[in-house]
Design a protein around this motif. Structure first.
Motif, PDB file in Angstrom:
ATOM      1  N   VAL A  36       0.865  -1.171   0.000  1.00 15.19           N
ATOM      2  CA  VAL A  36       0.000   0.000   0.000  1.00 15.19           C
ATOM      3  C   VAL A  36       0.907   1.227   0.000  1.00 15.19           C
ATOM      4  O   VAL A  36       1.875   1.287   0.756  1.00 15.19           O
ATOM      5  N   VAL A  37       0.593   2.187  -0.864  1.00  9.44           N
ATOM      6  CA  VAL A  37       1.348   3.441  -0.890  1.00  9.44           C
ATOM      7  C   VAL A  37       0.766   4.344   0.195  1.00  9.44           C
ATOM      8  O   VAL A  37      -0.405   4.704   0.162  1.00  9.44           O
ATOM      9  N   LEU A  38       1.589   4.688   1.185  1.00  4.24           N
ATOM     10  CA  LEU A  38       1.134   5.493   2.309  1.00  4.24           C
ATOM     11  C   LEU A  38       1.181   6.986   2.026  1.00  4.24           C
ATOM     12  O   LEU A  38       0.259   7.723   2.373  1.00  4.24           O
ATOM     13  N   SER A  39       2.279   7.432   1.440  1.00 11.36           N
ATOM     14  CA  SER A  39       2.438   8.857   1.160  1.00 11.36           C
ATOM     15  C   SER A  39       3.469   9.032   0.061  1.00 11.36           C
ATOM     16  O   SER A  39       4.145   8.086  -0.332  1.00 11.36           O
ATOM     17  N   GLY A  40       3.590  10.257  -0.399  1.00 11.52           N
ATOM     18  CA  GLY A  40       4.558  10.520  -1.452  1.00 11.52           C
ATOM     19  C   GLY A  40       4.886  11.992  -1.555  1.00 11.52           C
ATOM     20  O   GLY A  40       4.132  12.852  -1.098  1.00 11.52           O
ATOM     21  N   ILE A  41       6.038  12.244  -2.148  1.00 10.07           N
ATOM     22  CA  ILE A  41       6.440  13.611  -2.460  1.00 10.07           C
ATOM     23  C   ILE A  41       6.948  13.636  -3.891  1.00 10.07           C
ATOM     24  O   ILE A  41       7.314  12.610  -4.457  1.00 10.07           O
ATOM     25  N   THR A  42       6.930  14.810  -4.455  1.00 11.62           N
ATOM     26  CA  THR A  42       7.469  15.032  -5.785  1.00 11.62           C
ATOM     27  C   THR A  42       8.083  16.422  -5.799  1.00 11.62           C
ATOM     28  O   THR A  42       7.936  17.178  -4.834  1.00 11.62           O
ATOM     29  N   TYR A  43       8.774  16.753  -6.853  1.00  4.54           N
ATOM     30  CA  TYR A  43       9.422  18.054  -6.968  1.00  4.54           C
ATOM     31  C   TYR A  43       8.957  18.726  -8.250  1.00  4.54           C
ATOM     32  O   TYR A  43       8.868  18.085  -9.296  1.00  4.54           O
ATOM     33  N   ASP A  44       8.664  20.025  -8.161  1.00  2.00           N
ATOM     34  CA  ASP A  44       8.239  20.748  -9.353  1.00  2.00           C
ATOM     35  C   ASP A  44       9.452  21.172 -10.171  1.00  2.00           C
ATOM     36  O   ASP A  44      10.592  20.840  -9.834  1.00  2.00           O
ATOM     37  N   ALA A  45       9.221  21.900 -11.250  1.00  3.10           N
ATOM     38  CA  ALA A  45      10.293  22.279 -12.178  1.00  3.10           C
ATOM     39  C   ALA A  45      11.370  23.125 -11.508  1.00  3.10           C
ATOM     40  O   ALA A  45      12.540  23.070 -11.888  1.00  3.10           O
ATOM     41  N   SER A  46      11.003  23.894 -10.493  1.00  2.00           N
ATOM     42  CA  SER A  46      12.000  24.732  -9.810  1.00  2.00           C
ATOM     43  C   SER A  46      12.694  23.996  -8.672  1.00  2.00           C
ATOM     44  O   SER A  46      13.550  24.559  -7.998  1.00  2.00           O
ATOM     45  N   GLY A  47      12.320  22.744  -8.444  1.00  2.00           N
ATOM     46  CA  GLY A  47      12.969  21.944  -7.410  1.00  2.00           C
ATOM     47  C   GLY A  47      12.306  22.038  -6.051  1.00  2.00           C
ATOM     48  O   GLY A  47      12.816  21.497  -5.074  1.00  2.00           O
TER      49      GLY A  47
END
Length: 95
Positions: free
Chosen positions: A44-55
């Motif tokens: 199960v995926v509990l949480s996540g983060i990602t980064y936008d174009a500016s980091g």
């Protein structure tokens, strides 16, 4: 057990809910599963983060985490098995 998986721009926190890692036993003829062994994994995926174009770091909403888990299930599973196998080998060396 919780693992961190990086896939397609997402850093996901993934919990393994069920793991069956039965090694092959070629000396037995009871069933194909005993002879070849089996590997099954549920997560199960509990949480996540990602980064936008500016980091800049952005938290991934719960539903998008679910969608990422569905869309990238095979890649997540491959990385989880890599991490599980690595942990098993380290434990054997330490013993």
């Amino acid at each position: 057990m919780t693992y961190e998986v990086i896939v397609e721009g997402f850093v996901l926190e993934v919990e393994v809910t069920n793991c069956d890692n039965t090694p092959p036993c070629p000396g037995t003829w009871d069933s194909d599963w005993d002879f070849y062994g089996s590997r099954e994994l549920e997560f199960v995926v509990l949480s996540g983060i990602t980064y936008d174009a500016s980091g800049a770091r952005q938290v991934v909403p719960g539903y998008e985490c679910y969608q990422a888990g569905q869309l990238y299930a095979k890649q997540i599973e491959v990385d989880l098995w890599r991490q599980i196998d690595s942990r098993t080998q380290r434990q054997r060396r330490a013993a």
